[in-house]
Design a protein around this motif. Sequence first.
Motif, PDB file in Angstrom:
ATOM      1  N   TYR A 193      42.444  -7.170 -15.329  1.00 44.51           N
ATOM      2  CA  TYR A 193      43.283  -8.163 -14.646  1.00 44.51           C
ATOM      3  C   TYR A 193      43.133  -8.019 -13.141  1.00 44.51           C
ATOM      4  N   TYR A 194      43.194  -9.144 -12.417  1.00 46.28           N
ATOM      5  CA  TYR A 194      43.434  -9.112 -10.968  1.00 46.28           C
ATOM      6  C   TYR A 194      44.832  -9.674 -10.793  1.00 46.28           C
ATOM      7  N   GLY A 195      45.811  -8.815 -10.590  1.00 42.03           N
ATOM      8  CA  GLY A 195      47.183  -9.301 -10.550  1.00 42.03           C
ATOM      9  C   GLY A 195      47.488  -9.993 -11.865  1.00 42.03           C
ATOM     10  N   SER A 196      47.802 -11.289 -11.800  1.00 45.46           N
ATOM     11  CA  SER A 196      48.135 -11.992 -13.040  1.00 45.46           C
ATOM     12  C   SER A 196      46.910 -12.696 -13.640  1.00 45.46           C
ATOM     13  N   ILE A 197      45.772 -12.666 -12.918  1.00 41.97           N
ATOM     14  CA  ILE A 197      44.562 -13.301 -13.448  1.00 41.97           C
ATOM     15  C   ILE A 197      43.913 -12.400 -14.485  1.00 41.97           C
ATOM     16  N   HIS A 198      43.742 -12.935 -15.678  1.00 42.12           N
ATOM     17  CA  HIS A 198      43.148 -12.167 -16.767  1.00 42.12           C
ATOM     18  C   HIS A 198      41.634 -12.413 -16.745  1.00 42.12           C
ATOM     19  N   ALA A 199      40.892 -11.551 -16.064  1.00 41.25           N
ATOM     20  CA  ALA A 199      39.476 -11.840 -15.797  1.00 41.25           C
ATOM     21  C   ALA A 199      38.566 -11.464 -16.967  1.00 41.25           C
ATOM     22  N   ILE A 200      38.876 -10.367 -17.658  1.00 43.73           N
ATOM     23  CA  ILE A 200      38.034  -9.911 -18.771  1.00 43.73           C
ATOM     24  C   ILE A 200      38.921  -9.723 -20.002  1.00 43.73           C
ATOM     25  N   GLY A 235      25.863 -15.504 -17.775  1.00 42.85           N
ATOM     26  CA  GLY A 235      27.096 -16.278 -17.700  1.00 42.85           C
ATOM     27  C   GLY A 235      27.160 -17.045 -16.404  1.00 42.85           C
ATOM     28  N   ALA A 236      27.985 -18.085 -16.392  1.00 44.62           N
ATOM     29  CA  ALA A 236      28.079 -18.946 -15.214  1.00 44.62           C
ATOM     30  C   ALA A 236      28.926 -18.290 -14.127  1.00 44.62           C
ATOM     31  N   ASN A 237      29.062 -18.967 -13.000  1.00 44.33           N
ATOM     32  CA  ASN A 237      29.907 -18.487 -11.913  1.00 44.33           C
ATOM     33  C   ASN A 237      31.319 -18.218 -12.416  1.00 44.33           C
ATOM     34  N   GLY A 238      31.843 -17.064 -12.043  1.00 42.69           N
ATOM     35  CA  GLY A 238      33.225 -16.775 -12.385  1.00 42.69           C
ATOM     36  C   GLY A 238      33.457 -16.378 -13.829  1.00 42.69           C
ATOM     37  N   ALA A 239      32.376 -16.158 -14.590  1.00 47.42           N
ATOM     38  CA  ALA A 239      32.531 -15.790 -15.995  1.00 47.42           C
ATOM     39  C   ALA A 239      33.105 -14.380 -16.145  1.00 47.42           C
ATOM     40  N   GLY A 240      32.894 -13.547 -15.141  1.00 48.77           N
ATOM     41  CA  GLY A 240      33.411 -12.178 -15.206  1.00 48.77           C
ATOM     42  C   GLY A 240      32.322 -11.126 -15.257  1.00 48.77           C
ATOM     43  N   LYS A 241      31.113 -11.488 -14.891  1.00 46.00           N
ATOM     44  CA  LYS A 241      29.994 -10.541 -14.951  1.00 46.00           C
ATOM     45  C   LYS A 241      30.188  -9.381 -13.967  1.00 46.00           C
ATOM     46  N   THR A 242      30.470  -9.743 -12.716  1.00 44.73           N
ATOM     47  CA  THR A 242      30.644  -8.700 -11.706  1.00 44.73           C
ATOM     48  C   THR A 242      31.846  -7.821 -12.032  1.00 44.73           C
ATOM     49  N   THR A 243      32.903  -8.473 -12.493  1.00 49.65           N
ATOM     50  CA  THR A 243      34.098  -7.712 -12.842  1.00 49.65           C
ATOM     51  C   THR A 243      33.783  -6.680 -13.932  1.00 49.65           C
ATOM     52  N   PRO A 291      24.484  -3.546  -6.510  1.00 43.92           N
ATOM     53  CA  PRO A 291      25.608  -4.478  -6.516  1.00 43.92           C
ATOM     54  C   PRO A 291      25.219  -5.907  -6.166  1.00 43.92           C
ATOM     55  N   GLU A 292      26.109  -6.813  -6.555  1.00 45.50           N
ATOM     56  CA  GLU A 292      25.914  -8.229  -6.217  1.00 45.50           C
ATOM     57  C   GLU A 292      25.870  -8.385  -4.692  1.00 45.50           C
ATOM     58  N   GLY A 293      24.960  -9.212  -4.209  1.00 46.74           N
ATOM     59  CA  GLY A 293      24.851  -9.412  -2.770  1.00 46.74           C
ATOM     60  C   GLY A 293      24.211  -8.236  -2.060  1.00 46.74           C
ATOM     61  N   GLU A 316      22.865 -11.602 -14.969  1.00 47.06           N
ATOM     62  CA  GLU A 316      22.108 -12.685 -14.329  1.00 47.06           C
ATOM     63  C   GLU A 316      22.722 -14.060 -14.588  1.00 47.06           C
ATOM     64  N   GLN A 317      22.514 -14.959 -13.629  1.00 49.07           N
ATOM     65  CA  GLN A 317      22.721 -16.383 -13.888  1.00 49.07           C
ATOM     66  C   GLN A 317      21.392 -17.035 -14.216  1.00 49.07           C
ATOM     67  N   ASN A 318      20.313 -16.374 -13.744  1.00 49.19           N
ATOM     68  CA  ASN A 318      18.968 -16.860 -14.027  1.00 49.19           C
ATOM     69  C   ASN A 318      18.624 -16.471 -15.467  1.00 49.19           C
TER      70      ASN A 318
HETATM   71  N1  LIG Z   1      39.221  -9.552  -6.129  1.00 48.06           N
HETATM   72  C1  LIG Z   1      39.610 -10.539  -6.941  1.00 48.06           C
HETATM   73  N2  LIG Z   1      40.880 -10.998  -6.927  1.00 48.06           N
HETATM   74  C2  LIG Z   1      41.274 -11.986  -7.757  1.00 48.06           C
HETATM   75  N3  LIG Z   1      40.471 -12.598  -8.629  1.00 48.06           N
HETATM   76  C3  LIG Z   1      39.187 -12.202  -8.690  1.00 48.06           C
HETATM   77  C4  LIG Z   1      38.692 -11.154  -7.851  1.00 48.06           C
HETATM   78  N4  LIG Z   1      37.392 -10.980  -8.130  1.00 48.06           N
HETATM   79  C5  LIG Z   1      37.093 -11.877  -9.100  1.00 48.06           C
HETATM   80  N5  LIG Z   1      38.171 -12.595  -9.446  1.00 48.06           N
HETATM   81  C6  LIG Z   1      38.218 -13.651 -10.473  1.00 48.06           C
HETATM   82  O1  LIG Z   1      37.786 -13.089 -11.686  1.00 48.06           O
HETATM   83  C7  LIG Z   1      36.940 -13.990 -12.368  1.00 48.06           C
HETATM   84  C8  LIG Z   1      35.598 -13.335 -12.641  1.00 48.06           C
HETATM   85  O2  LIG Z   1      34.922 -13.122 -11.399  1.00 48.06           O
HETATM   86  P1  LIG Z   1      33.527 -12.377 -11.297  1.00 48.06           P
HETATM   87  O3  LIG Z   1      33.228 -12.163  -9.883  1.00 48.06           O
HETATM   88  O4  LIG Z   1      33.546 -11.199 -12.186  1.00 48.06           O
HETATM   89  O5  LIG Z   1      32.546 -13.477 -11.887  1.00 48.06           O
HETATM   90  P2  LIG Z   1      30.958 -13.494 -11.965  1.00 48.06           P
HETATM   91  O6  LIG Z   1      30.620 -13.785 -13.363  1.00 48.06           O
HETATM   92  O7  LIG Z   1      30.402 -12.263 -11.374  1.00 48.06           O
HETATM   93  O8  LIG Z   1      30.614 -14.744 -11.065  1.00 48.06           O
HETATM   94  P3  LIG Z   1      29.357 -15.016 -10.088  1.00 48.06           P
HETATM   95  O9  LIG Z   1      28.237 -15.415 -10.969  1.00 48.06           O
HETATM   96  O10 LIG Z   1      29.811 -16.128  -9.228  1.00 48.06           O
HETATM   97  O11 LIG Z   1      29.091 -13.755  -9.349  1.00 48.06           O
HETATM   98  C9  LIG Z   1      36.842 -15.228 -11.496  1.00 48.06           C
HETATM   99  O12 LIG Z   1      37.756 -16.156 -11.987  1.00 48.06           O
HETATM  100  C10 LIG Z   1      37.260 -14.764 -10.144  1.00 48.06           C
HETATM  101  O13 LIG Z   1      37.895 -15.781  -9.421  1.00 48.06           O
END
Ligand SMILES: Nc1ncnc2c1ncn2[C@@H]1O[C@H](COP(=O)(O)OP(=O)(O)OP(=O)(O)O)[C@@H](O)[C@H]1O
Lengths: 242, 293
Positions: free
Chosen positions: A16-23, A40-48, A88-90, A197-199
């Motif tokens: 979770y990020y606060g109340s956001i359930h990311a994974i 997975g697409a942008n924001g799918a939760g890969k980096t998390t 890491p990403e970036g 990857e997104q690719n």
């Molecule tokens: N530090 C943070 N605080 C709050 N929400 C976050 C934070 N980091 C990521 N999120 C949210 O968690 C979700 C997953 O993000 P994440 O960065 O893991 O996606 P991703 O798959 O790596 O995307 P991308 O392909 O764009 O890198 C997204 O909805 C994002 O907005």
Amino acid sequence: MADNKVMLSVKDLEVYYGSIHAIKKVSFEVREGEIVTLIGANGAGKTTTLHAISGLVKAKSGELDFCGSNLRSMEAHRIIRLGLAQVPEGRRIFASMTVQENLEMGAYIRRDSANIQKDFDRIFERLPRLKERRRQIAGTLSGGEQQMLAIGRALMSNPKMLLLDEPSMGLSPLLVNEIFSIIRDVNQSGMTVLLVEQNAKQALEIANRAYVLETGTISMSGTASDLAADPKVRAAYLGAAD
Amino acid sequence: MEFLTQIINGLSQGSIFALVALGYSMVYGITQLINFAHGDIIMVGAYATYVMLILAGTPLWAAILAAVLFCAVVGVVIEQVAYQRLLNKNAPRISLLITAIGVSMLLQNLFQLIFKSDAKSVSNVLPSFPVPIGPLEISSVTLITIATSVVIMILLQLLVKKTRIGKAMRATSEDAGAAKLMGVSSRNTIAFTFAVGSGLAAVGAVLYVGAYPSITPYMGSLLGLKAFVAAVLGGIGSIPGAMIGGLLIGVAESLTKAVGLSQITDAVVFGILILVLLIKPTGLLGKNIKEKV
Ligand SMILES: Nc1ncnc2c1ncn2[C@@H]1O[C@H](COP(=O)(O)OP(=O)(O)OP(=O)(O)O)[C@@H](O)[C@H]1O
Ligand SMILES: [Mg+2]
């Protein structure tokens, strides 16, 4: 490879990020010698997911096991000592340090200077552009060179397994090929790889197995070739019209 | 000639500012915290020198060593007790700032309680005699101050550039997360940075007392603020910036006095702060490098 022993196992991971359930209840595993890709697409939760593994974010629940060690009970800076390195990403290279110093930071946990020197030589051999630029300030490298440096830096820790977060991001097609060929070489030299990857096209080409992450959950998994042939994957991630 | 003498005096005063500014800048670089209690570490260092030299009667080298070690310990204790939890929780900067001001008041009141508020005098900390240099006559104290600062800054550069912990400091200040991925413990690096910064302030304290032999619990406030201005002028977070900023502030003060405007030296220093913030908030050598993403 399906019989090799499991190196990294993720079970029912919740972040979770606060109340956001990311994974949400993410489970997968990576076996010794494999390239596993998580697409997975942008924001799918890969980096998390990767950050939860490397300790940069804390998981709320679930199991994270690497070679028998429980990663969840460990601080981020200890995890690399188990042999788990992340690109890491970036890239996140140290922009104001030289190429050489960045690579030295990669070897921060090591004290065996003779072997460190050997790894320097090996990395410079595979990535000759870094050798030419070893005294250059890393922030002045091109994007592709920075990505190579980020990979070289991670390899300098002499890890058992490499986590890569979108290494092809923002690179020209030629450089993307170059980066993927480096990843393949590194894997062939015995390194286990988890590639985010997104690719999807190229990731599925070099991977053994793959998982598809969609809004925080694993929606599909299988061998890379099966997924590459799957109509849903083709439509959503490979830009196929059929 | 008078002008040249004033420049040298300014460099001497400025090198003390620089030693203190380094502490602000290094700590800021790693934690984004403006440690307003840092000025009071000078005061702690000055009392440590006083206790050792006057009360315990030790030789100068022992007093300096004790002051440096004591300040380093005080710096780390402050970090661990007051700041660490806030930093771990990514507390808003304003909370850190308020905490820092609280620590500053605590130190001042604590030392007032222990030593009373009347000024303690420690004369002749450094050997004082005139040194003829060409047509100029410069005080030995001035020269010792400049020489000591130069040596210390060279050592600091070596520490930061060449050693493992120095590289860890630079890496953490650039990207703490990436540094963790390399195996760098932020906690240890931050503690080490506080120790080094406070040790430098202690050296600054000894040199300051060498020139102005009067110690009070509040002596760190103005000196600390001026060193902070020096850090901002040089570009807070930058080590060479802190050095240059310190020297420039010292020379600016000294030239203001030389043209007969002694009453407004403090106004000039803080005027410089306002100008920097208006014209170039990142300071002379402030970080502008953005990562390519
Ligand atoms: N530090 C943070 N605080 C709050 N929400 C976050 C934070 N980091 C990521 N999120 C949210 O968690 C979700 C997953 O993000 P994440 O960065 O893991 O996606 P991703 O798959 O790596 O995307 P991308 O392909 O764009 O890198 C997204 O909805 C994002 O907005
Ligand atoms: Mg991502």
